[in-house]
Design an enzyme around this catalytic site. Structure first.
Site, PDB file in Angstrom:
ATOM      1  N   ASN A 211      19.760  39.905  58.231  1.00  0.00           N
ATOM      2  CA  ASN A 211      20.350  41.243  58.139  1.00  0.00           C
ATOM      3  C   ASN A 211      19.624  42.014  57.030  1.00  0.00           C
ATOM      4  O   ASN A 211      19.758  41.672  55.855  1.00  0.00           O
ATOM      5  CB  ASN A 211      21.845  41.102  57.802  1.00  0.00           C
ATOM      6  CG  ASN A 211      22.588  42.400  57.951  1.00  0.00           C
ATOM      7  OD1 ASN A 211      22.552  43.026  58.989  1.00  0.00           O
ATOM      8  ND2 ASN A 211      23.279  42.796  56.892  1.00  0.00           N
TER       9      ASN A 211
ATOM     10  N   GLU B   8      20.411  48.673  59.307  1.00  0.00           N
ATOM     11  CA  GLU B   8      20.220  48.731  60.758  1.00  0.00           C
ATOM     12  C   GLU B   8      19.385  47.601  61.350  1.00  0.00           C
ATOM     13  O   GLU B   8      19.788  46.964  62.305  1.00  0.00           O
ATOM     14  CB  GLU B   8      19.606  50.075  61.204  1.00  0.00           C
ATOM     15  CG  GLU B   8      20.459  51.284  60.880  1.00  0.00           C
ATOM     16  CD  GLU B   8      21.639  51.449  61.817  1.00  0.00           C
ATOM     17  OE1 GLU B   8      21.834  50.634  62.722  1.00  0.00           O
ATOM     18  OE2 GLU B   8      22.378  52.421  61.627  1.00  0.00           O
TER      19      GLU B   8
ATOM     20  N   TRP C  45      31.757  49.755  63.293  1.00  0.00           N
ATOM     21  CA  TRP C  45      32.760  48.739  63.609  1.00  0.00           C
ATOM     22  C   TRP C  45      34.168  49.307  63.681  1.00  0.00           C
ATOM     23  O   TRP C  45      35.092  48.600  64.084  1.00  0.00           O
ATOM     24  CB  TRP C  45      32.710  47.604  62.594  1.00  0.00           C
ATOM     25  CG  TRP C  45      31.455  46.781  62.685  1.00  0.00           C
ATOM     26  CD1 TRP C  45      30.421  46.933  63.574  1.00  0.00           C
ATOM     27  CD2 TRP C  45      31.091  45.690  61.842  1.00  0.00           C
ATOM     28  NE1 TRP C  45      29.441  45.994  63.337  1.00  0.00           N
ATOM     29  CE2 TRP C  45      29.821  45.222  62.285  1.00  0.00           C
ATOM     30  CE3 TRP C  45      31.708  45.066  60.760  1.00  0.00           C
ATOM     31  CZ2 TRP C  45      29.171  44.147  61.667  1.00  0.00           C
ATOM     32  CZ3 TRP C  45      31.063  43.993  60.156  1.00  0.00           C
ATOM     33  CH2 TRP C  45      29.818  43.542  60.601  1.00  0.00           C
TER      34      TRP C  45
ATOM     35  N   LYS D  54      16.175  42.957  66.534  1.00  0.00           N
ATOM     36  CA  LYS D  54      17.398  43.581  67.041  1.00  0.00           C
ATOM     37  C   LYS D  54      17.558  44.936  66.350  1.00  0.00           C
ATOM     38  O   LYS D  54      17.309  45.063  65.152  1.00  0.00           O
ATOM     39  CB  LYS D  54      18.610  42.686  66.752  1.00  0.00           C
ATOM     40  CG  LYS D  54      19.942  43.246  67.219  1.00  0.00           C
ATOM     41  CD  LYS D  54      21.058  42.250  66.947  1.00  0.00           C
ATOM     42  CE  LYS D  54      22.417  42.796  67.360  1.00  0.00           C
ATOM     43  NZ  LYS D  54      22.864  43.896  66.494  1.00  0.00           N
TER      44      LYS D  54
END
Length: 197
Positions: A101, A119, A62, A135
């Protein structure tokens, strides 16, 4: 449990710890803390603080963006011992689905909790027409192949993922009772958290 429960509306610190040091740090506001569940809210515009490294995984991904939470506010739900947290996602104020998550189980601290994103993610999108969608499977696999995760760590992530899929397929998602929750008006963006604070 080790640390006292946090009060509703208290601002606490979420830290991602990599190589024994702070990789990313940001403040969240407590919605509820029962000991069996910690619900926090991440406000849009919340400042993100990144550790300077070097880290074995490199800088936090990020860091390529402006250092604040750019999406709408997110409710984050986590239970002790779980290798994941569940985030409620919204668009235009409307609920759009759950984002699971996968991460290290939270470790409470005096000022909040520590974890590390691992991840892999699972999207539970009611408008998608399917019960779930993976994802970042490729990122997770590559991190494991390159030695970023030990075999034991990768196995723990896969076990956590299997447990969530089993809950979803049974229609037993414990997080569903939070579907209608919205942040109260007036919750402000917390101040940035300095490293080591």
């Amino acid at each position: 449990m080790g640390s006292p429960l946090f009060d509703a509306q208290e601002v606490i610190v979420r830290r991602e710890i990599l190589d024994g040091r702070e990789w990313m740090v940001y403040p969240v506001r407590v919605v509820e803390d029962t000991g069996d569940l910690l619900a926090v809210h991440l406000v849009q515009g919340t400042p993100l603080t990144f550790g300077p490294g070097p880290f074995r995984w490199g800088p936090h991904p990020w860091t390529a963006f402006e250092p604040y939470w750019q999406s709408e506010g997110v409710l984050q739900l986590r239970r002790p011992g779980d290798g994941y947290s569940v985030w409620a996602r919204h668009s235009g104020g409307e609920f759009t689905g759950w984002y699971v998550n996968f991460q290290e189980p939270m470790r409470r601290t005096e000022r909040g909790f520590d974890t590390l994103d691992q991840e892999l993610d699972l999207l539970l999108l009611p408008a998608d027409g399917s019960p779930y969608r993976w994802k970042d499977e490729d990122h997770f696999a590559e991190r494991h192949r390159s030695g970023g995760f030990t075999d034991e760590e990768a196995a723990a992530v896969r076990a956590a993922a299997a447990s969530v899929v089993e809950l979803v397929e049974r229609g037993a998602g414990w997080w569903e009772e939070w579907r209608g929750w919205r942040a109260p008006e007036g919750w402000q963006v917390p101040e940035a958290v300095p490293l080591g604070a």
